[in-house]
Motif scaffolding. Structure first.
Motif, PDB file in Angstrom:
ATOM      1  N   TYR A 252       0.871  -1.106   0.152  1.00 47.36           N
ATOM      2  CA  TYR A 252       0.024   0.107   0.108  1.00 47.36           C
ATOM      3  C   TYR A 252       0.793   1.370  -0.064  1.00 47.36           C
ATOM      4  O   TYR A 252       0.500   2.041  -0.782  1.00 47.36           O
ATOM      5  N   ILE A 253       1.804   1.402   0.840  1.00 44.83           N
ATOM      6  CA  ILE A 253       2.752   2.388   0.913  1.00 44.83           C
ATOM      7  C   ILE A 253       3.667   2.491  -0.169  1.00 44.83           C
ATOM      8  O   ILE A 253       3.808   3.632  -1.123  1.00 44.83           O
ATOM      9  N   GLY A 254       4.280   1.382  -0.748  1.00 49.74           N
ATOM     10  CA  GLY A 254       4.970   1.382  -1.887  1.00 49.74           C
ATOM     11  C   GLY A 254       4.175   1.783  -3.389  1.00 49.74           C
ATOM     12  O   GLY A 254       4.870   2.452  -3.983  1.00 49.74           O
ATOM     13  N   GLY A 255       2.796   1.440  -3.294  1.00 51.30           N
ATOM     14  CA  GLY A 255       1.918   1.716  -4.416  1.00 51.30           C
ATOM     15  C   GLY A 255       1.955   3.250  -4.382  1.00 51.30           C
ATOM     16  O   GLY A 255       1.697   3.765  -5.629  1.00 51.30           O
ATOM     17  N   ARG A 256       2.107   3.908  -3.422  1.00 53.11           N
ATOM     18  CA  ARG A 256       1.998   5.375  -3.433  1.00 53.11           C
ATOM     19  C   ARG A 256       3.398   6.297  -3.547  1.00 53.11           C
ATOM     20  O   ARG A 256       3.256   7.164  -4.335  1.00 53.11           O
ATOM     21  N   VAL A 257       4.255   5.660  -3.103  1.00 53.58           N
ATOM     22  CA  VAL A 257       5.578   6.154  -2.974  1.00 53.58           C
ATOM     23  C   VAL A 257       6.246   5.940  -4.462  1.00 53.58           C
ATOM     24  O   VAL A 257       6.650   6.780  -5.161  1.00 53.58           O
TER      25      VAL A 257
END
Length: 452
Positions: free
Chosen positions: A187-192
């Protein structure tokens, strides 16, 4: 002077007549008995039968439904059958299609589980399983390779796979925690860095044209498949009742700590963790069913996977074997009703394992039908799939340890089993032989080795 006849365009071929519910039932029943080959084989059979030959629905609509099922936890082939049955014949069509995909496998596994428990010590049966166990180790290793080659497209995803392997192998982190951790990272990587987590994907876009279909690309969504809040509420309420009533009866009648009640609760959780297919949930099953509850031994877990590989239906039906053995060994109905105990436990865990799959389709199908654009895997799911690779690799090592050192490290190394496992791995990975073919060959080899 001869004149060349122009070819007939595929899209001018009339669509087949509407399929009667009775004819659909007969097809789903047939599929339940011939659905060998794991998810890939089962999806291939449905594509050949329903898209190419019978033309019940178009290639694009088929892949649209499949991509949704790939996102869900649970057996994607069974969910795809449920989706198509629902789309063609409403709720009962989906229920019948999904149930008949599972029912033959359940009945066959109950019989095979009884034979295994009752006659497993007979030299003939023991010899067959002596060859099958190393083959299963190779099959799980092949699964890790197959999932990894598709999912690990960059160094970040490789790192997630490595971290998940270390977590479960060295730290014995519970599988649900690994799934949750991977989802958060995704989830975090998909945004970053969304490009890093775009490695996952469905099964692509439609490219072939097999002629007009009953449900074609431009066929309007049937009335029953259109989204409405009242229908969604009704499906969720029905699902809650179908879960709460048997769970409530088990708890009130037997108590929360009874084997059957704990099986119902445990396999409900397992049903929600099968991202990445049946091999992904097997580590969770062995952590709980083998390590925590003691419903079956590591060796029995390996044997159950072998039976699941050689019967029709979704591979996750190995849970029926686990339920049967657990109910039988724990003698939940007393020492005089062991077969009944195993059969009831197998049916119980099958109910709680597959109920969420039906709800996902019947509740989510109308939302999927509201748009015919391709549904892609989310970034959290991409990370979960990468983590699954590490977990499945750990499962292969777990099986390998119990096959090659059956009495523990102090008991010595089984070189014969190692040779059978190596031969099975070469056949699967190098020569691309089928799973059933390899299991059969290793079973024969195991029988021959046990007799001489």
């Amino acid at each position: 002077m001869s004149q060349t006849t122009p070819p007939i365009a595929m899209d001018t071929i009339d669509a087949p007549a509407a399929v009667r519910f009775r004819d659909a039932v007969l097809f789903w029943l047939k599929l339940g008995f011939i659905s060998f080959g794991g998810p890939a084989g089962q999806i291939s059979i449905m594509h050949q039968e329903l898209v190419e030959r019978r033309r019940w629905l178009s290639e694009r609509r088929f892949l649209h439904a499949l991509n949704y099922c790939m996102v869900l936890p649970g057996p994607e082939a069974q969910q795809l059958a449920t989706y198509i049955g629902w789309l063609m014949h409403r709720t009962w069509g989906g229920v019948v299609a999904g149930a008949l995909f599972v029912l033959p496998s359940l009945l066959i596994l109950i019989v095979l589980s009884w034979v295994y428990i009752a006659f497993g010590d007979v030299p003939l049966v023991a010899g067959l399983f002596y060859g099958i166990k190393p083959a299963v180790t190779a099959i799980v290793l092949q699964a890790a390779h197959r999932i990894g080659s598709r999912a690990l497209k960059n160094n970040v995803l490789w790192a997630i796979a490595g971290a998940s392997f270390a977590a479960i192998f060295a730290l014995n982190v519970p599988f649900p925690a690994i799934v949750l951790g991977a989802a958060v990272v995704g989830y975090i990587g998909g945004r970053v860095a969304p490009h890093v987590f775009a490695a996952g994907g469905g099964h692509g876009k439609a490219g072939a044209d097999f002629g007009r279909a009953i449900i074609d690309d431009d066929t309007p969504t049937p009335a029953h498949a259109r989204f409405s809040w009242s229908r969604l509420t009704g499906v969720l309420a029905t699902g809650a009742v179908l879960w709460l009533v048997p769970m409530g009866l088990l708890t009130a009648g037997l108590g929360w700590d009874h084997t059957l009640t704990q099986m119902a609760w445990f396999f409900t959780k397992a049903a929600l963790l099968t991202f990445g297919g049946a091999y992904a949930v097997l580590p969770y099953v062995y952590q709980g069913a083998v390590g925590h509850y003691g419903w079956l031994t590591p060796t029995q877990m390996i044997d159950g996977l072998a039976l699941g590989e050689t019967t029709p239906g979704p591979l996750i039906m190995v849970v029926a074997f686990a339920g049967y053995v657990g109910g039988y060994v724990k003698a939940v109905f007393g020492p005089d009703s062991l077969f009944l105990a195993g059969a009831v436990a197998a049916c119980l865990v099958t109910w709680f394992t597959f109920l969420p799959s039906f709800l996902f389709i019947l509740a989510g199908g109308p939302l999927v039908e509201s748009t015919h654009g391709e549904i892609r895997l989310t970034a959290p799911l991409t990370a979960i799939t990468a983590a699954v690779v590490g977990v499945v690799l750990n499962l292969a090592l777990f099986f390998g340890y119990h096959v090659l050192w059956p009495d523990g490290l102090a008991g010595g190394f089984d070189a014969v089993a190692a040779l059978v496992a190596l031969g099975a791995a070469v056949a699967l990975l190098r020569f691309k032989r089928g799973v059933i073919e390899v299991i059969a060959a290793c079973a024969v080899a195991g029988l021959a080795l046990s007799l001489f």
